[in-house]
Design an enzyme around this catalytic site. Structure first.
Site, PDB file in Angstrom:
ATOM      1  N   HIS A 116      -6.739   7.161 -35.300  1.00 13.34           N
ATOM      2  CA  HIS A 116      -7.308   8.012 -36.349  1.00 13.34           C
ATOM      3  C   HIS A 116      -8.766   8.379 -36.118  1.00 13.34           C
ATOM      4  CE1 HIS A 116      -3.832   8.104 -38.947  1.00 13.34           C
ATOM      5  NE2 HIS A 116      -3.730   6.792 -38.929  1.00 13.34           N
ATOM      6  N   GLN A 172       1.674  -3.448 -35.286  1.00 16.58           N
ATOM      7  CA  GLN A 172       1.341  -3.019 -36.640  1.00 16.58           C
ATOM      8  C   GLN A 172       2.611  -2.643 -37.400  1.00 16.58           C
ATOM      9  OE1 GLN A 172      -2.121  -0.606 -36.573  1.00 16.58           O
ATOM     10  NE2 GLN A 172      -1.914   0.114 -38.685  1.00 16.58           N
ATOM     11  N   GLU A 191       4.008  -0.955 -40.724  1.00 16.33           N
ATOM     12  CA  GLU A 191       3.516  -0.032 -41.748  1.00 16.33           C
ATOM     13  C   GLU A 191       4.621   0.883 -42.279  1.00 16.33           C
ATOM     14  OE1 GLU A 191       0.314   2.163 -39.922  1.00 16.33           O
ATOM     15  OE2 GLU A 191       1.201   1.955 -37.933  1.00 16.33           O
ATOM     16  N   SER A 208      -2.291   1.284 -45.764  1.00 19.57           N
ATOM     17  CA  SER A 208      -2.232   2.654 -46.277  1.00 19.57           C
ATOM     18  C   SER A 208      -0.900   3.319 -45.965  1.00 19.57           C
ATOM     19  CB  SER A 208      -3.390   3.480 -45.706  1.00 19.57           C
ATOM     20  OG  SER A 208      -4.630   2.973 -46.143  1.00 19.57           O
ATOM     21  N   ASP A 209      -0.463   3.223 -44.701  1.00 21.40           N
ATOM     22  CA  ASP A 209       0.827   3.813 -44.344  1.00 21.40           C
ATOM     23  C   ASP A 209       1.976   3.060 -44.992  1.00 21.40           C
ATOM     24  OD1 ASP A 209       0.272   6.095 -42.742  1.00 21.40           O
ATOM     25  OD2 ASP A 209      -0.377   4.786 -41.130  1.00 21.40           O
TER      26      ASP A 209
END
Length: 256
Positions: free
Chosen positions: A50, A151, A153, A178-179
Site C-alpha cells: 500500500h 497475513q 485478512e 482493515s481488510d
C-alpha cells in the site's frame, strides 16, 4: 566475510515468543526510514503493498537501516515467486505475505524463499544479501534464516487458519484488521465485535500451533488489548500516521 544477518535475531525472537514492538514505514524515503531505525523499534515493515515502494526505493531504505537494531520486514505486493526472489536478492530476509487464504498459498510463500530442494528460489551467486558473493556459507545458511509471516485478512483465511498456521516454514500469523473488517461486512470498523472476535480466534489458533501472532494497531488501547490476547509482534504505528498527527497538532497549536 561474515554476514551480519545470520543468525536472524528477529526470527529467533519470534520463535522464543518474545514481544517485538514494531512500526510501519510507508513514506518510502530513506531518511524517514533511518529515523525510524534510530527510535528503538524491534522491527519495521517496509510496505510494498500500500506504499509507493519498489526495488529502487527499497534498496536505499535497507542501506539506511544497516546500522539499526530494527529488523526490516518487507510486505510484498503479492504472493508471487519472482517478486519475492528479487526482494531476497536486494537484502530482505523477513517477509510479510498479504492475503493468504489457504495452506497451499502459505506453502508457495515458503517455497519462494527457499533454495532447492526445499523450495523454488532462483540462484544468483552475487547479490546484496550475500554481499556480492563474499559470504562463503550463504547458500548453507539462507534457507533456515528466512522469516515468513503470513497475513490473514479474509473469511476464507479465518476458516483455514489452522491449516495455514500448521504449515512448515510459516513463522507467524499476522492479522490485517482493515481488510478483515471489510471481508466480514464491517468496512472501516475493525472495532466491531465480529471483527474483534475473529482477531482473537486467529491469535488463539496460531498459539495452538505454536506460532506467534501479530497485528498493526496504531491506537494504544487496541495494541495493549492485542498484547493481552497473546499477540507478540505488534506494530504500534506508522511513520505516515505519526508525521500527520504531529504536524496537524503543531499547526493547530498556533492556528487556533
Amino acid at each position: 566475510m561474515n554476514n551480519d544477518v545470520f543468525p536472524n535475531k528477529f526470527k529467533a525472537a519470534l520463535a522464543a515468543k518474545q514481544v517485538q514492538i514494531g512500526c510501519w514505514s510507508a513514506l518510502s524515503n530513506p531518511i524517514s526510514t533511518e529515523v525510524l531505525g534510530l527510535a528503538g523499534f524491534d522491527w519495521l515493515v517496509l510496505d510494498g503493498e500500500h506504499a509507493p515502494n519498489d526495488i529502487s526505493t527499497f534498496i536505499p531504505q535497507l542501506m539506511a537501516l544497516k546500522g539499526s537494531a530494527s529488523a526490516p520486514v518487507v510486505r510484498v505486493p503479492t504472493n508471487e515467486p519472482v517478486i519475492i526472489k528479487r526482494l531476497l536478492d536486494i537484502g530482505f530476509y523477513n517477509f510479510l505475505i498479504p492475503f493468504v487464504e489457504t495452506k497451499e498459498e502459505a506453502e508457495q510463500a515458503v517455497a519462494s524463499t527457499r533454495y532447492p530442494p526445499e523450495g523454488i528460489r532462483g540462484v544468483s551467486v552475487s547479490h546484496r544479501t550475500n554481499m556480492f558473493g563474499t559470504v562463503a556459507d550463504y547458500f548453507a545458511q539462507s534457507n533456515k534464516n528466512i522469516t515468513i509471516l503470513v497475513q490473514i485478512e479474509s473469511q476464507q483465511g479465518v476458516d483455514n487458519v489452522d491449516a495455514i498456521a500448521a504449515t512448515e516454514g510459516v513463522d507467524g500469523i499476522f492479522v490485517g484488521p482493515s481488510d478483515l473488517a471489510a471481508a466480514l461486512g464491517h468496512l472501516g470498523n475493525a472495532s466491531h465485535p465480529d471483527v474483534q472476535k475473529a482477531i482473537q480466534h486467529i491469535f488463539n489458533r496460531a498459539s495452538a500451533h505454536g506460532k506467534p501472532s501479530g497485528i498493526l494497531a496504531p491506537v494504544e488501547a487496541d495494541a495493549r488489548r492485542y498484547l493481552e490476547w497473546g499477540a507478540t509482534f505488534v506494530a504500534v504505528g506508522s511513520d505516515l500516521g505519526v508525521f500527520r498527527s504531529a504536524t496537524q497538532k503543531l499547526a493547530d497549536t498556533f492556528k487556533k
